[in-house]
Design a protein around this motif. Structure first.
Motif, PDB file in Angstrom:
ATOM      1  N   LEU A  68       1.922   9.452  -5.476  1.00  0.00           N
ATOM      2  CA  LEU A  68       2.184  10.864  -5.223  1.00  0.00           C
ATOM      3  C   LEU A  68       3.288  11.077  -6.096  1.00  0.00           C
ATOM      4  O   LEU A  68       3.383  12.439  -6.593  1.00  0.00           O
ATOM      5  CB  LEU A  68       2.653  11.047  -3.805  1.00  0.00           C
ATOM      6  N   GLY A  69       4.320  10.421  -6.346  1.00  0.00           N
ATOM      7  CA  GLY A  69       5.356  10.752  -7.270  1.00  0.00           C
ATOM      8  C   GLY A  69       5.087  11.180  -8.512  1.00  0.00           C
ATOM      9  O   GLY A  69       5.450  11.899  -9.440  1.00  0.00           O
ATOM     10  N   VAL A 116      15.151  15.431 -11.344  1.00  0.00           N
ATOM     11  CA  VAL A 116      14.868  15.230  -9.972  1.00  0.00           C
ATOM     12  C   VAL A 116      14.846  13.771  -9.819  1.00  0.00           C
ATOM     13  O   VAL A 116      15.562  13.457  -8.544  1.00  0.00           O
ATOM     14  CB  VAL A 116      13.391  15.791  -9.910  1.00  0.00           C
ATOM     15  N   GLY A 117      14.305  12.871 -10.730  1.00  0.00           N
ATOM     16  CA  GLY A 117      14.323  11.365 -10.522  1.00  0.00           C
ATOM     17  C   GLY A 117      15.873  10.873 -10.394  1.00  0.00           C
ATOM     18  O   GLY A 117      16.261  10.215  -9.580  1.00  0.00           O
ATOM     19  N   GLY A 118      16.661  11.468 -11.269  1.00  0.00           N
ATOM     20  CA  GLY A 118      18.024  10.889 -11.417  1.00  0.00           C
ATOM     21  C   GLY A 118      18.712  11.173 -10.152  1.00  0.00           C
ATOM     22  O   GLY A 118      19.593  10.593  -9.440  1.00  0.00           O
ATOM     23  N   LEU A 119      18.684  12.563  -9.741  1.00  0.00           N
ATOM     24  CA  LEU A 119      19.427  13.036  -8.508  1.00  0.00           C
ATOM     25  C   LEU A 119      18.858  12.246  -7.093  1.00  0.00           C
ATOM     26  O   LEU A 119      19.561  12.050  -6.403  1.00  0.00           O
ATOM     27  CB  LEU A 119      19.252  14.818  -8.311  1.00  0.00           C
ATOM     28  N   ILE A 172       1.797  12.279  -9.316  1.00  0.00           N
ATOM     29  CA  ILE A 172       1.379  13.723  -9.222  1.00  0.00           C
ATOM     30  C   ILE A 172       2.367  14.716  -9.202  1.00  0.00           C
ATOM     31  O   ILE A 172       2.190  15.695 -10.127  1.00  0.00           O
ATOM     32  CB  ILE A 172       0.523  13.781  -7.971  1.00  0.00           C
ATOM     33  N   CYS A 173       3.531  14.772  -8.368  1.00  0.00           N
ATOM     34  CA  CYS A 173       4.500  15.643  -8.562  1.00  0.00           C
ATOM     35  C   CYS A 173       5.129  15.761  -9.856  1.00  0.00           C
ATOM     36  O   CYS A 173       5.526  16.916 -10.381  1.00  0.00           O
ATOM     37  CB  CYS A 173       5.702  15.310  -7.466  1.00  0.00           C
ATOM     38  N   GLY A 174       5.484  14.577 -10.456  1.00  0.00           N
ATOM     39  CA  GLY A 174       5.810  14.580 -11.757  1.00  0.00           C
ATOM     40  C   GLY A 174       5.006  15.159 -12.919  1.00  0.00           C
ATOM     41  O   GLY A 174       5.582  15.974 -13.781  1.00  0.00           O
ATOM     42  N   GLY A 175       3.856  14.969 -12.593  1.00  0.00           N
ATOM     43  CA  GLY A 175       2.955  15.809 -13.688  1.00  0.00           C
ATOM     44  C   GLY A 175       2.912  17.201 -13.710  1.00  0.00           C
ATOM     45  O   GLY A 175       2.797  17.863 -14.474  1.00  0.00           O
ATOM     46  N   TRP A 176       3.076  17.606 -12.261  1.00  0.00           N
ATOM     47  CA  TRP A 176       3.007  19.138 -11.832  1.00  0.00           C
ATOM     48  C   TRP A 176       4.305  19.750 -12.540  1.00  0.00           C
ATOM     49  O   TRP A 176       4.496  20.766 -13.180  1.00  0.00           O
ATOM     50  CB  TRP A 176       2.819  19.405 -10.617  1.00  0.00           C
ATOM     51  N   LEU A 177       5.245  18.871 -12.373  1.00  0.00           N
ATOM     52  CA  LEU A 177       6.871  19.525 -12.675  1.00  0.00           C
ATOM     53  C   LEU A 177       6.746  19.501 -14.309  1.00  0.00           C
ATOM     54  O   LEU A 177       7.503  20.331 -14.996  1.00  0.00           O
ATOM     55  CB  LEU A 177       7.822  18.630 -12.157  1.00  0.00           C
ATOM     56  N   SER A 178       5.950  18.470 -14.745  1.00  0.00           N
ATOM     57  CA  SER A 178       6.131  18.415 -16.386  1.00  0.00           C
ATOM     58  C   SER A 178       5.188  19.514 -17.017  1.00  0.00           C
ATOM     59  O   SER A 178       5.532  19.724 -18.157  1.00  0.00           O
ATOM     60  CB  SER A 178       5.629  17.107 -16.896  1.00  0.00           C
ATOM     61  N   ARG A 179       4.485  20.321 -16.302  1.00  0.00           N
ATOM     62  CA  ARG A 179       3.883  21.408 -16.952  1.00  0.00           C
ATOM     63  C   ARG A 179       4.692  22.606 -17.122  1.00  0.00           C
ATOM     64  O   ARG A 179       4.441  23.425 -17.704  1.00  0.00           O
ATOM     65  CB  ARG A 179       2.844  21.728 -15.902  1.00  0.00           C
ATOM     66  N   LEU A 180       6.050  22.523 -16.340  1.00  0.00           N
ATOM     67  CA  LEU A 180       6.706  23.594 -16.527  1.00  0.00           C
ATOM     68  C   LEU A 180       7.592  23.698 -17.748  1.00  0.00           C
ATOM     69  O   LEU A 180       7.744  22.907 -18.559  1.00  0.00           O
ATOM     70  CB  LEU A 180       7.970  23.672 -15.333  1.00  0.00           C
ATOM     71  N   ALA A 217       0.715  -1.234  -0.137  1.00  0.00           N
ATOM     72  CA  ALA A 217       0.009   0.152  -0.060  1.00  0.00           C
ATOM     73  C   ALA A 217       0.977   1.244  -0.013  1.00  0.00           C
ATOM     74  O   ALA A 217       0.581   2.205  -0.823  1.00  0.00           O
ATOM     75  CB  ALA A 217      -0.876   0.054   1.419  1.00  0.00           C
ATOM     76  N   GLY A 218       1.764   1.319   0.658  1.00  0.00           N
ATOM     77  CA  GLY A 218       2.850   2.416   0.584  1.00  0.00           C
ATOM     78  C   GLY A 218       3.474   2.582  -0.578  1.00  0.00           C
ATOM     79  O   GLY A 218       3.562   3.733  -0.899  1.00  0.00           O
ATOM     80  N   ALA A 219       3.869   1.732  -0.973  1.00  0.00           N
ATOM     81  CA  ALA A 219       4.550   1.525  -2.296  1.00  0.00           C
ATOM     82  C   ALA A 219       3.595   2.099  -3.532  1.00  0.00           C
ATOM     83  O   ALA A 219       3.963   3.099  -4.194  1.00  0.00           O
ATOM     84  CB  ALA A 219       5.018   0.315  -3.011  1.00  0.00           C
ATOM     85  N   ALA A 220       2.470   1.717  -3.434  1.00  0.00           N
ATOM     86  CA  ALA A 220       1.134   2.310  -4.388  1.00  0.00           C
ATOM     87  C   ALA A 220       1.025   3.977  -4.168  1.00  0.00           C
ATOM     88  O   ALA A 220       1.176   4.427  -5.117  1.00  0.00           O
ATOM     89  CB  ALA A 220      -0.017   1.459  -4.368  1.00  0.00           C
TER      90      ALA A 220
END
Length: 195
Positions: A154-155, A175-178, A157-165, A146-149
């Protein structure tokens, strides 16, 4: 990742969709092949050097992060155009990301946490729904699943928000690589063998 690529490969070989992206099947074949190579090489190297040795884990995660950063650099330097996903130049970046995903799955298996997904959630949702101890208070595997899902959601959602930039996908990869490289360095803080 692999299920979708297998379907795209099958459809591409069948000549479908008729008005679809040219050579999508090649992208899928490349992704599956490199994913399997990443899994195979990563598993063999970590088995040989010790699945839970901190230096082995550090190097493995660091190389995974570096692979993601190479893809980010390719996007940031317009070697791979971000806003033209139908360009065949995306074939240049696929090996770096596919290898990383293969190594990631091999790493989770080497650490012995098979119930934690690293790329897809289908089996996790099934395992949660069919867990006979789903509603018991102490259920470590259920909690991990459940925690992994939730973390993957959440990851995303955050990636989706960042991809709008502007240059958003490149930022997501940075971000993922770092994060992956920081996890690699964090392994150095554990004892010689992680239990």
């Amino acid at each position: 990742m692999s299920k979708g690529n297998t379907v795209f490969l099958a459809l591409g070989v069948a000549g479908l969709p008729l008005n679809g992206v040219h050579l999508r099947w090649l992208r899928s074949l490349l992704s599956i092949t490199i994913f399997m190579l990443g899994s195979s090489i990563s598993a063999a190297v970590t088995r040989r050097s010790g699945n839970t040795r901190r230096l082995s884990l550090c190097l493995n995660f660091f190389l995974q992060g570096l692979s993601i950063l190479v893809a980010a650099i390719l996007i940031n330097t317009d070697v791979i155009p971000e806003n033209t996903p139908n360009s065949n130049r995306v074939l240049i970046g696929i090996p770096f990301l596919a290898w990383q995903f293969g190594a990631q799955v091999a790493s989770s298996r080497a650490l012995g946490y098979n119930e934690i997904p690293t790329t897809v959630l289908t089996s996790v949702y099934n395992d949660l729904a069919s867990d006979s101890k789903l509603w018991t208070w102490k259920n470590v595997k259920r909690n991990r699943r459940a925690g992994a899902a939730l973390m993957l959601l959440l990851g995303g959602i955050c990636g989706g928000w960042l991809s709008r930039l502007n240059n958003g996908f490149g930022i997501v990869l940075w971000v993922g690589g770092l994060i992956k490289m920081l996890l690699g360095l964090a392994w150095l803080g554990f004892g010689e063998a992680v239990e």
